[in-house]
Design a protein around this motif. Structure first.
Motif, mmCIF file in Angstrom:
data_model
loop_
_atom_site.group_PDB
_atom_site.id
_atom_site.type_symbol
_atom_site.label_atom_id
_atom_site.label_comp_id
_atom_site.label_asym_id
_atom_site.label_seq_id
_atom_site.Cartn_x
_atom_site.Cartn_y
_atom_site.Cartn_z
ATOM 1 N N LEU A 53 0.874 -1.121 -0.091
ATOM 2 C CA LEU A 53 -0.012 -0.125 0.002
ATOM 3 C C LEU A 53 0.930 1.233 -0.088
ATOM 4 C CD1 LEU A 53 -2.242 -1.382 2.715
ATOM 5 C CD2 LEU A 53 -2.877 -1.271 0.285
ATOM 6 N N VAL A 54 0.692 1.924 -0.936
ATOM 7 C CA VAL A 54 1.709 3.234 -1.226
ATOM 8 C C VAL A 54 0.874 4.566 -1.246
ATOM 9 C CG1 VAL A 54 3.330 3.965 -2.870
ATOM 10 C CG2 VAL A 54 3.139 1.648 -2.594
ATOM 11 N N ASN A 55 1.370 5.588 -0.713
ATOM 12 C CA ASN A 55 1.062 6.924 -0.936
ATOM 13 C C ASN A 55 2.302 7.711 -1.383
ATOM 14 O OD1 ASN A 55 -1.708 6.570 0.286
ATOM 15 N ND2 ASN A 55 -0.900 7.241 2.177
ATOM 16 N N THR A 56 2.226 8.273 -2.505
ATOM 17 C CA THR A 56 3.212 8.742 -3.216
ATOM 18 C C THR A 56 3.044 10.299 -3.783
ATOM 19 O OG1 THR A 56 5.126 8.532 -4.700
ATOM 20 C CG2 THR A 56 2.952 7.635 -5.576
ATOM 21 N N SER A 57 4.083 11.042 -3.694
ATOM 22 C CA SER A 57 3.757 12.239 -4.241
ATOM 23 C C SER A 57 5.115 12.806 -4.818
ATOM 24 C CB SER A 57 3.174 13.156 -3.409
ATOM 25 O OG SER A 57 4.021 13.417 -2.222
ATOM 26 N N GLY A 58 4.683 13.745 -5.855
ATOM 27 C CA GLY A 58 6.032 14.468 -6.486
ATOM 28 C C GLY A 58 6.637 13.800 -7.579
ATOM 29 N N GLY A 59 7.234 14.388 -8.404
ATOM 30 C CA GLY A 59 8.163 13.799 -9.544
ATOM 31 C C GLY A 59 7.205 13.278 -10.476
ATOM 32 N N GLY A 60 7.698 12.126 -11.179
ATOM 33 C CA GLY A 60 7.245 11.603 -12.431
ATOM 34 C C GLY A 60 7.076 10.106 -11.963
ATOM 35 N N LEU A 61 6.803 9.205 -12.954
ATOM 36 C CA LEU A 61 6.623 7.844 -12.678
ATOM 37 C C LEU A 61 7.872 7.102 -12.332
ATOM 38 C CD1 LEU A 61 3.807 7.006 -15.110
ATOM 39 C CD2 LEU A 61 3.440 7.354 -12.853
ATOM 40 N N THR A 62 9.038 7.525 -13.035
ATOM 41 C CA THR A 62 10.293 6.848 -12.790
ATOM 42 C C THR A 62 10.758 7.154 -11.352
ATOM 43 O OG1 THR A 62 10.807 7.183 -15.229
ATOM 44 C CG2 THR A 62 12.569 6.566 -13.495
ATOM 45 N N GLY A 63 10.419 8.135 -11.278
ATOM 46 C CA GLY A 63 11.106 8.803 -9.695
ATOM 47 C C GLY A 63 10.160 7.886 -8.599
ATOM 48 N N GLN A 64 8.886 7.986 -8.861
ATOM 49 C CA GLN A 64 7.916 7.450 -8.027
ATOM 50 C C GLN A 64 8.100 5.882 -8.092
ATOM 51 O OE1 GLN A 64 3.878 8.551 -8.936
ATOM 52 N NE2 GLN A 64 4.401 10.692 -7.913
ATOM 53 N N ALA A 65 8.225 5.193 -9.064
ATOM 54 C CA ALA A 65 8.646 3.906 -8.870
ATOM 55 C C ALA A 65 9.900 3.311 -8.088
ATOM 56 C CB ALA A 65 8.702 3.049 -10.553
#
Length: 137
Positions: free
Chosen positions: A71-83
């Motif tokens: 379960l992830v809450n993510t914010s900022g950046g693009g998909l590469t940085g988030q992955a």
């Protein structure tokens, strides 16, 4: 009633960062589902197999991909940085789960935070390093 049952389950937390993105990851015993910001992982990562593989890599290296839900809450950046930030968060949560997991994850490089970030723009230049065109005359 469902919230009470969820709170009784063991939860392992890890935070990952990459570039300007931050991911707060929770590992919960389950069936291997990936949920990012309330959406399924496949939908959020646009069905990109590379991003999905990156996000689940620490679990797969330990052979636990079907034992825990992510379960992830993510914010900022693009998909590469988030992955990549999800990968680091999952690896840190796995270390919390069992200290024995630290060694194999460290060898694979999943516990190393990638320090590369966007370089700031300098005055007199167009970008961080790009100079205006030089004119001899």
């Amino acid at each position: 009633m469902q919230l009470v049952e969820q709170s009784k389950r063991a939860t392992y937390i890890g935070t990952g960062r990459r570039k300007s993105s931050v991911a707060r990851v929770r590992l919960v015993p389950g069936t291997g589902q990936l949920t990012i910001n309330g959406k399924s992982g496949e939908l959020y990562l646009q069905f990109n197999p590379t991003y999905l593989a990156i996000a689940k890599a620490p679990l797969e290296s330990l052979g636990l991909e079907n034992d825990y839900d992510i379960l992830v809450n993510t914010s900022g950046g693009g998909l590469t940085g988030q992955a990549d930030s999800i990968r680091l968060g999952v690896a840190r949560a796995l270390c919390q789960l069992d200290p024995e997991n630290r060694k194999p994850l460290k060898v694979e490089g999943y516990l190393t935070r990638d320090p590369r970030a966007k370089e700031r723009k300098k005055y007199g230049l167009r970008k961080a390093r790009k100079a205006p065109q030089y004119s001899k005359r």
